[in-house]
Scaffold this motif. Structure first.
Motif, mmCIF file in Angstrom:
data_model
loop_
_atom_site.group_PDB
_atom_site.id
_atom_site.type_symbol
_atom_site.label_atom_id
_atom_site.label_comp_id
_atom_site.label_asym_id
_atom_site.label_seq_id
_atom_site.Cartn_x
_atom_site.Cartn_y
_atom_site.Cartn_z
ATOM 1 N N ASP A 62 0.813 -1.304 0.092
ATOM 2 C CA ASP A 62 0.060 0.150 0.052
ATOM 3 C C ASP A 62 0.940 1.190 0.159
ATOM 4 N N PHE A 63 2.073 1.344 0.968
ATOM 5 C CA PHE A 63 2.863 2.368 1.023
ATOM 6 C C PHE A 63 3.583 2.776 -0.451
ATOM 7 N N ILE A 64 3.881 1.811 -1.059
ATOM 8 C CA ILE A 64 4.666 2.081 -2.275
ATOM 9 C C ILE A 64 3.530 2.512 -3.523
ATOM 10 N N GLN A 65 2.293 2.488 -3.228
ATOM 11 C CA GLN A 65 1.246 3.122 -4.312
ATOM 12 C C GLN A 65 1.297 4.594 -4.084
ATOM 13 N N GLN A 66 1.779 5.007 -3.137
ATOM 14 C CA GLN A 66 1.815 6.441 -3.079
ATOM 15 C C GLN A 66 3.011 7.140 -3.912
ATOM 16 N N PRO A 67 2.446 8.471 -4.300
ATOM 17 C CA PRO A 67 3.428 9.131 -5.422
ATOM 18 C C PRO A 67 4.775 9.146 -4.576
ATOM 19 N N GLY A 68 5.906 8.830 -5.339
ATOM 20 C CA GLY A 68 7.238 9.035 -4.915
ATOM 21 C C GLY A 68 7.964 7.748 -4.439
ATOM 22 N N PHE A 69 7.166 6.838 -3.933
ATOM 23 C CA PHE A 69 7.656 5.500 -3.221
ATOM 24 C C PHE A 69 7.772 4.357 -4.073
ATOM 25 N N ARG A 70 7.204 4.282 -5.190
ATOM 26 C CA ARG A 70 6.785 3.395 -5.875
ATOM 27 C C ARG A 70 7.963 2.213 -6.150
ATOM 28 N N ARG A 71 9.357 2.911 -6.006
ATOM 29 C CA ARG A 71 10.331 2.003 -6.390
ATOM 30 C C ARG A 71 11.165 1.493 -5.246
ATOM 31 N N VAL A 72 10.418 1.693 -4.053
ATOM 32 C CA VAL A 72 11.154 1.012 -2.829
ATOM 33 C C VAL A 72 11.251 -0.639 -2.984
ATOM 34 N N GLY A 73 12.372 -0.921 -2.643
ATOM 35 C CA GLY A 73 12.682 -2.328 -2.959
ATOM 36 C C GLY A 73 12.128 -3.405 -1.814
ATOM 37 N N LEU A 74 11.848 -4.580 -2.016
ATOM 38 C CA LEU A 74 11.330 -5.823 -1.088
ATOM 39 C C LEU A 74 12.376 -6.959 -1.270
ATOM 40 N N ALA A 75 12.843 -7.360 -0.218
ATOM 41 C CA ALA A 75 13.429 -8.469 -0.204
ATOM 42 C C ALA A 75 13.004 -9.628 0.758
ATOM 43 N N ILE A 76 12.682 -10.824 0.341
ATOM 44 C CA ILE A 76 11.909 -11.671 1.287
ATOM 45 C C ILE A 76 13.089 -12.700 1.743
ATOM 46 N N SER A 77 13.559 -13.151 3.109
ATOM 47 C CA SER A 77 14.199 -14.060 3.497
ATOM 48 C C SER A 77 13.612 -15.443 3.214
ATOM 49 N N LEU A 78 13.920 -16.109 2.159
ATOM 50 C CA LEU A 78 13.063 -17.227 1.938
ATOM 51 C C LEU A 78 13.849 -18.583 2.434
ATOM 52 N N ASN A 79 15.082 -18.719 2.059
ATOM 53 C CA ASN A 79 15.744 -19.845 2.793
ATOM 54 C C ASN A 79 15.613 -20.956 2.949
ATOM 55 N N ALA A 80 14.458 -21.555 2.258
ATOM 56 C CA ALA A 80 14.207 -23.095 2.262
ATOM 57 C C ALA A 80 12.933 -23.242 1.119
ATOM 58 N N PRO A 81 13.586 -24.789 0.903
ATOM 59 C CA PRO A 81 12.547 -25.053 -0.550
ATOM 60 C C PRO A 81 11.186 -25.742 0.015
ATOM 61 N N ASN A 82 10.992 -25.775 1.213
ATOM 62 C CA ASN A 82 9.701 -26.204 1.586
ATOM 63 C C ASN A 82 9.488 -25.930 3.134
ATOM 64 N N ASP A 83 8.194 -26.039 3.709
ATOM 65 C CA ASP A 83 7.768 -25.848 4.959
ATOM 66 C C ASP A 83 8.454 -26.727 5.823
ATOM 67 N N GLU A 84 8.694 -27.861 5.873
ATOM 68 C CA GLU A 84 9.474 -28.779 6.800
ATOM 69 C C GLU A 84 10.899 -27.939 7.323
ATOM 70 N N ILE A 85 11.632 -27.479 6.157
ATOM 71 C CA ILE A 85 12.966 -27.009 6.298
ATOM 72 C C ILE A 85 12.859 -25.452 6.715
ATOM 73 N N ARG A 86 11.775 -25.060 6.141
ATOM 74 C CA ARG A 86 11.560 -23.469 6.697
ATOM 75 C C ARG A 86 11.436 -23.470 8.139
ATOM 76 N N SER A 87 10.207 -24.266 8.418
ATOM 77 C CA SER A 87 9.805 -24.076 9.920
ATOM 78 C C SER A 87 10.847 -24.564 10.913
ATOM 79 N N ALA A 88 11.794 -25.451 10.578
ATOM 80 C CA ALA A 88 12.932 -25.786 11.075
ATOM 81 C C ALA A 88 13.971 -24.762 11.640
ATOM 82 N N ILE A 89 14.048 -23.705 10.391
ATOM 83 C CA ILE A 89 15.075 -22.807 10.656
ATOM 84 C C ILE A 89 14.584 -21.420 10.789
ATOM 85 N N MET A 90 13.528 -21.305 10.674
ATOM 86 C CA MET A 90 12.675 -19.833 10.590
ATOM 87 C C MET A 90 11.077 -20.009 11.128
#
Ligand code: SF4
Length: 367
Positions: free
Chosen positions: A213-241
């Motif tokens: 919602d924030f980046i839809q405001q004028p001037g902020f459209r290009r703020v970047g987003l990085a997601i810490s994914l770190n796992a291929p499936n729920d089992e591994i991701r739940s174990a480390i995150m």
């Protein structure tokens, strides 16, 4: 009207207000619009402060340098410290720009198993001023952290990019983070280009939606987003995150898919490659399947062993094989070069051992 000769708690704070807010606040203190605006610009462009403003931040408490990466600490009023890192990013022709990695909290409640900061727990969230002052200190108060450089006038180190990848989960302190972005990108202030600001999240979907919602405001459209994914499936991701137990991958994927598309920039999925945990070729295949259809780059980050780590760093052959496999899947993939390992300034390594053991704020991630 008489003016206060020195700053008070109510004095206008250029590190907590946008230029428009600062001018409005300064006018209630009897300053003209032009005076206030010029004073705001002088703070952010030249590091010059006036006595009627909130006081300048303190110089860094400590600075560590390592292979041209500089980590610095700023002491806060309650004796806690923020940690920030200046990272040189090489370009063609031997030139480089500097990225500043800022903290949004002291410690973190998210508990990621591979992360040094997680060992601290959450001590508290930072205020807007405490976030923005990290840039101010990097620009004007960190003195010559790199041995072969002379600071320009006023000790100004030019910072081209800001990444919210230091201590803390930005989405857990999003009001302060968004206000700090308004200030960082203010053309009368630090004037960091919005496309040069990136928020990195553990994957809190409420925050991803609010940022959308924030980046839809004028001037902020290009703020970047990085997601810490770190796992291929729920089992591994739940174990480390632990966040994944509350918000599993399907929920995360829906939030990533719904995030507003930008014409020239895309989301980034970060993948800390941990030996024996998430580094197999079939893991690369599964990650690419997860990302298929999302306009997203995959950023592979070789694990930096934290203190008392149960895992070593991955070897070069494993890193190369994982990256090659992802590329073979048609996924745009980059490898992040590790910097700052021995100064504990590399990704996932911020966290001050001296302030661990203090009172931890309990914030659950189950909602
Ligand atoms: S990786 Fe980020 S979200 Fe996870 S514990 Fe560390 S600082 Fe917090």
């Amino acid at each position: 009207m008489s003016l206060p000769p020195t700053a008070t708690d109510a004095s206008p704070d250029p590190l907590a207000l946008t230029s428009a807010e600062f001018v409005a606040a300064a006018r209630t203190h009897g300053r003209s619009r032009d005076d206030a605006l010029n004073a705001y610009r002088a703070v952010h462009r030249r590091g010059i402060w006036q006595p009627w403003m909130a006081p300048p931040p303190p110089p860094p408490a400590r600075t560590h340098t390592d292979d041209r990466t500089a980590k610095f600490l700023i002491q806060l009023h309650d004796q806690l410290e923020t940690e920030s890192v200046i990272i040189p990013m090489p370009h063609r022709g031997g030139r480089f720009s500097r990225t500043l990695c800022v903290s949004s909290q002291v410690g973190c409640a998210m508990g990621c198993q591979f992360c040094e900061t997680a060992q601290m727990g959450l001590l508290r969230s930072l205020t807007v001023r405490e976030i923005v002052q990290q840039l101010h200190v990097a620009r004007f108060l960190v003195t010559n952290p790199f041995t072969d450089e002379t600071p320009p006038e006023h000790g100004h180190f030019d910072i081209a990019n800001i990444v919210f990848m230091g201590m803390g989960e930005p989405m857990d302190n999003l009001d302060a983070v968004l206000q700090s972005i308004r200030i960082l990108c203010d053309m009368n202030g630090p004037a960091i280009g919005c496309s040069r600001v990136t928020i990195s999240t553990v994957g809190r979907t409420d925050g991803i939606r609010r940022l959308g919602d924030f980046i839809q405001q004028p001037g902020f459209r290009r703020v970047g987003l990085a997601i810490s994914l770190n796992a291929p499936n729920d089992e591994i991701r739940s174990a480390i995150m632990p966040i994944n137990r509350a918000e599993p991958l399907a929920q995360l994927r829906a939030a990533m898919t719904a995030f507003p598309k930008r014409p020239t920039s895309a989301l980034c999925a970060e993948y800390v490659l941990i030996p024996g945990v998430n580094d197999l070729p079939e893991h690369a295949d599964a990650v690419c399947t997860f990302l298929r259809g999302i306009r997203c780059s995959l950023n592979v980050i070789p694990y930096n062993p934290r203190r008392n780590s149960p895992w070593p760093a991955p070897d070069e052959a494993t890193i190369d094989a994982f990256v090659a496999r992802a590329i073979a899947n048609g996924q745009f993939t980059k490898r992040r070069r590790t910097k700052g390992r021995s100064a504990m300034a590399a990704c996932g390594q911020l966290g001050n051992e001296h302030i661990r053991g203090r009172k931890i704020v309990q914030v659950g991630i189950d909602r």
